[in-house]
Motif scaffolding. Sequence first.
Motif, PDB file in Angstrom:
ATOM      1  N   THR A   1       8.548   2.856  -0.846  1.00 38.47           N
ATOM      2  CA  THR A   1       9.224   1.699  -1.449  1.00 38.47           C
ATOM      3  C   THR A   1       9.393   0.574  -0.437  1.00 38.47           C
ATOM      4  OG1 THR A   1      10.420   3.171  -2.954  1.00 38.47           O
ATOM      5  CG2 THR A   1      11.294   0.950  -2.657  1.00 38.47           C
ATOM      6  N   SER A   2       9.765   0.941   0.796  1.00 42.37           N
ATOM      7  CA  SER A   2       9.947  -0.073   1.844  1.00 42.37           C
ATOM      8  C   SER A   2       8.634  -0.782   2.157  1.00 42.37           C
ATOM      9  CB  SER A   2      10.510   0.581   3.110  1.00 42.37           C
ATOM     10  OG  SER A   2      11.769   1.170   2.861  1.00 42.37           O
ATOM     11  N   ILE A   3       7.544  -0.021   2.194  1.00 37.84           N
ATOM     12  CA  ILE A   3       6.233  -0.616   2.478  1.00 37.84           C
ATOM     13  C   ILE A   3       5.836  -1.580   1.363  1.00 37.84           C
ATOM     14  CG2 ILE A   3       3.775  -0.120   2.752  1.00 37.84           C
ATOM     15  CD1 ILE A   3       4.546   2.498   4.085  1.00 37.84           C
ATOM     16  N   LEU A   4       6.015  -1.152   0.127  1.00 38.76           N
ATOM     17  CA  LEU A   4       5.648  -1.999  -0.998  1.00 38.76           C
ATOM     18  C   LEU A   4       6.495  -3.262  -1.039  1.00 38.76           C
ATOM     19  CD1 LEU A   4       5.154   0.742  -3.742  1.00 38.76           C
ATOM     20  CD2 LEU A   4       3.381  -0.533  -2.539  1.00 38.76           C
ATOM     21  N   GLU A   5       7.799  -3.124  -0.748  1.00 42.16           N
ATOM     22  CA  GLU A   5       8.662  -4.305  -0.728  1.00 42.16           C
ATOM     23  C   GLU A   5       8.279  -5.245   0.407  1.00 42.16           C
ATOM     24  OE1 GLU A   5      12.583  -2.748  -0.490  1.00 42.16           O
ATOM     25  OE2 GLU A   5      12.695  -2.190  -2.613  1.00 42.16           O
ATOM     26  N   GLY A   6       7.918  -4.673   1.567  1.00 38.27           N
ATOM     27  CA  GLY A   6       7.505  -5.505   2.689  1.00 38.27           C
ATOM     28  C   GLY A   6       6.232  -6.277   2.377  1.00 38.27           C
ATOM     29  N   LEU A   7       5.259  -5.618   1.757  1.00 38.05           N
ATOM     30  CA  LEU A   7       4.015  -6.300   1.381  1.00 38.05           C
ATOM     31  C   LEU A   7       4.280  -7.412   0.377  1.00 38.05           C
ATOM     32  CD1 LEU A   7       1.578  -3.241   1.031  1.00 38.05           C
ATOM     33  CD2 LEU A   7       1.663  -4.910   2.890  1.00 38.05           C
ATOM     34  N   GLN A   8       5.197  -7.146  -0.552  1.00 36.38           N
ATOM     35  CA  GLN A   8       5.515  -8.151  -1.559  1.00 36.38           C
ATOM     36  C   GLN A   8       6.206  -9.360  -0.925  1.00 36.38           C
ATOM     37  OE1 GLN A   8       7.920  -6.657  -4.729  1.00 36.38           O
ATOM     38  NE2 GLN A   8       7.688  -8.485  -6.011  1.00 36.38           N
ATOM     39  N   SER A   9       7.087  -9.107   0.046  1.00 33.74           N
ATOM     40  CA  SER A   9       7.778 -10.220   0.710  1.00 33.74           C
ATOM     41  C   SER A   9       6.823 -11.084   1.520  1.00 33.74           C
ATOM     42  CB  SER A   9       8.887  -9.674   1.616  1.00 33.74           C
ATOM     43  OG  SER A   9       8.336  -8.922   2.692  1.00 33.74           O
ATOM     44  N   TRP A  10       5.717 -10.506   1.947  1.00 35.98           N
ATOM     45  CA  TRP A  10       4.714 -11.252   2.713  1.00 35.98           C
ATOM     46  C   TRP A  10       3.602 -11.802   1.815  1.00 35.98           C
ATOM     47  CZ3 TRP A  10       4.610  -6.414   6.233  1.00 35.98           C
ATOM     48  CH2 TRP A  10       5.741  -6.445   7.073  1.00 35.98           C
ATOM     49  N   SER A  11       3.817 -11.676   0.508  1.00 41.55           N
ATOM     50  CA  SER A  11       2.849 -12.176  -0.486  1.00 41.55           C
ATOM     51  C   SER A  11       1.485 -11.498  -0.334  1.00 41.55           C
ATOM     52  CB  SER A  11       2.696 -13.704  -0.363  1.00 41.55           C
ATOM     53  OG  SER A  11       3.930 -14.335  -0.576  1.00 41.55           O
ATOM     54  N   LEU A  12       1.511 -10.206  -0.033  1.00 46.11           N
ATOM     55  CA  LEU A  12       0.288  -9.420   0.084  1.00 46.11           C
ATOM     56  C   LEU A  12       0.193  -8.484  -1.109  1.00 46.11           C
ATOM     57  CD1 LEU A  12       0.379  -8.496   3.895  1.00 46.11           C
ATOM     58  CD2 LEU A  12      -1.009 -10.254   2.786  1.00 46.11           C
ATOM     59  N   ASP A  13      -0.916  -8.548  -1.813  1.00 48.38           N
ATOM     60  CA  ASP A  13      -1.117  -7.712  -2.995  1.00 48.38           C
ATOM     61  C   ASP A  13      -1.584  -6.324  -2.554  1.00 48.38           C
ATOM     62  OD1 ASP A  13      -1.572  -6.573  -5.415  1.00 48.38           O
ATOM     63  OD2 ASP A  13      -2.938  -8.138  -6.153  1.00 48.38           O
ATOM     64  N   VAL A  14      -0.801  -5.299  -2.889  1.00 39.99           N
ATOM     65  CA  VAL A  14      -1.138  -3.950  -2.460  1.00 39.99           C
ATOM     66  C   VAL A  14      -2.451  -3.475  -3.077  1.00 39.99           C
ATOM     67  CG1 VAL A  14       0.104  -2.800  -4.339  1.00 39.99           C
ATOM     68  CG2 VAL A  14      -0.178  -1.626  -2.139  1.00 39.99           C
ATOM     69  N   LYS A  15      -2.863  -4.085  -4.168  1.00 42.11           N
ATOM     70  CA  LYS A  15      -4.116  -3.686  -4.803  1.00 42.11           C
ATOM     71  C   LYS A  15      -5.327  -3.999  -3.931  1.00 42.11           C
ATOM     72  CE  LYS A  15      -2.415  -4.152  -9.549  1.00 42.11           C
ATOM     73  NZ  LYS A  15      -2.593  -4.834 -10.858  1.00 42.11           N
ATOM     74  N   ASN A  16      -5.137  -4.902  -2.975  1.00 36.72           N
ATOM     75  CA  ASN A  16      -6.226  -5.228  -2.049  1.00 36.72           C
ATOM     76  C   ASN A  16      -6.230  -4.343  -0.811  1.00 36.72           C
ATOM     77  OD1 ASN A  16      -7.104  -7.337  -3.691  1.00 36.72           O
ATOM     78  ND2 ASN A  16      -5.677  -8.801  -2.748  1.00 36.72           N
ATOM     79  N   CYS A  17      -5.288  -3.420  -0.738  1.00 35.73           N
ATOM     80  CA  CYS A  17      -5.222  -2.505   0.411  1.00 35.73           C
ATOM     81  C   CYS A  17      -6.386  -1.523   0.351  1.00 35.73           C
ATOM     82  CB  CYS A  17      -3.888  -1.759   0.417  1.00 35.73           C
ATOM     83  SG  CYS A  17      -3.712  -0.567   1.750  1.00 35.73           S
ATOM     84  N   ARG A  18      -7.077  -1.353   1.461  1.00 35.20           N
ATOM     85  CA  ARG A  18      -8.227  -0.450   1.504  1.00 35.20           C
ATOM     86  C   ARG A  18      -8.076   0.668   2.537  1.00 35.20           C
ATOM     87  NH1 ARG A  18      -8.481  -2.360  -2.519  1.00 35.20           N
ATOM     88  NH2 ARG A  18     -10.144  -3.492  -3.585  1.00 35.20           N
TER      89      ARG A  18
END
Length: 362
Positions: free
Chosen positions: A2-19
Amino acid sequence: ATSILEGLQSWSLDVKNCRGQGYDGAASMSSAARGTQAFIRQKSPKAVYTHCNAHCLNLAIVHSCDIPMIRNMIGTVNEICSFFKSSPKRHELLAAVIKDICPHTRRITLISLCRTRWVERHEAFEVFHSLFKAIVKTLEVMANEHVYLDEYGSWKWDQETRTKANGFLTAIAQFQFIVTMITVMKCLSVLKPLSIQLQKRDSDIYKAYTQVGSVKSDLKAIREQVEVHFDRWYEASVELGKDVDVEPAVPRIAKRQRHRDNVPAATPVTYFQRSLCIPLMDHLVAQMDTYFSEIQMNVSKLMCLVPEVLVSSSNATIDAAIDLYHTAAILSPRRAKSFVSARPASHWMRGETSKIFCFSIA
């Protein structure tokens, strides 16, 4: 997660692009069912989880060596190493016996079994095997000092030392111990070069992944011809047993057995092949496939895009990685392949090769 997903969202990074994602080996992070990597892959299925390859290899070996015969052998070897290392007097006698029985060897000290660095365990087994005759003789001298007074003199061992020496002698002067030690040593010798490569400070990750594939192929080849390979290992065990007056024998078999393998076999070679060698090889192959999965091996081929690899490797290919990521590729698979193949090695050997070249297909 949850913390990782929230951090990515706060940085405007879409987790769907994570490879890709990498954590330690703790179950809370690495579990494929409820770990952090599992929750991340629910959001981005192509975010491949990668753990430290050296640790993965160690874990594969640890889980493979959980067979009772192997576990008992490893425990005995470790206790004997500690027995000699904890007393300069005992080590002095061992050195004297080694000088008498193995005058050409340079080794006079046993190597303890390291819990984390399995490359050191390989060396420990090799040293223990090379000094096996001297170890048996030393334990005999300690347990029956009066018999060897003329040969090695009086050492005045205490009761604890004599008792432990007699117990260790009983444990290792058995054919089951000898054949287990040699089988494990031979099987793990296949993994030794990879273990050394992965634990080097200047390790080349592309070469390491290439070696992983070679080791997996070698293990599967040995498993397919296990009878041929084990026959050689068994003969080596018989020869070593002759040096210490130990004859091949099958452990006592009962109708109902809980604490050891109750494998039906007509001969000792068949018994140990079925109860020891085949399970060990099956475990090694399965664990290597688990910790070095096909998807990780395919993703690793993207390192072929590094200019240095392109220059040094003529058969580098990224086809498998492109097929994995093609649905989200910036370039089409055909254009990505042509981009790499159309540029000869000389292209990457120009003056600007010192610059970092980045190429993304996902």
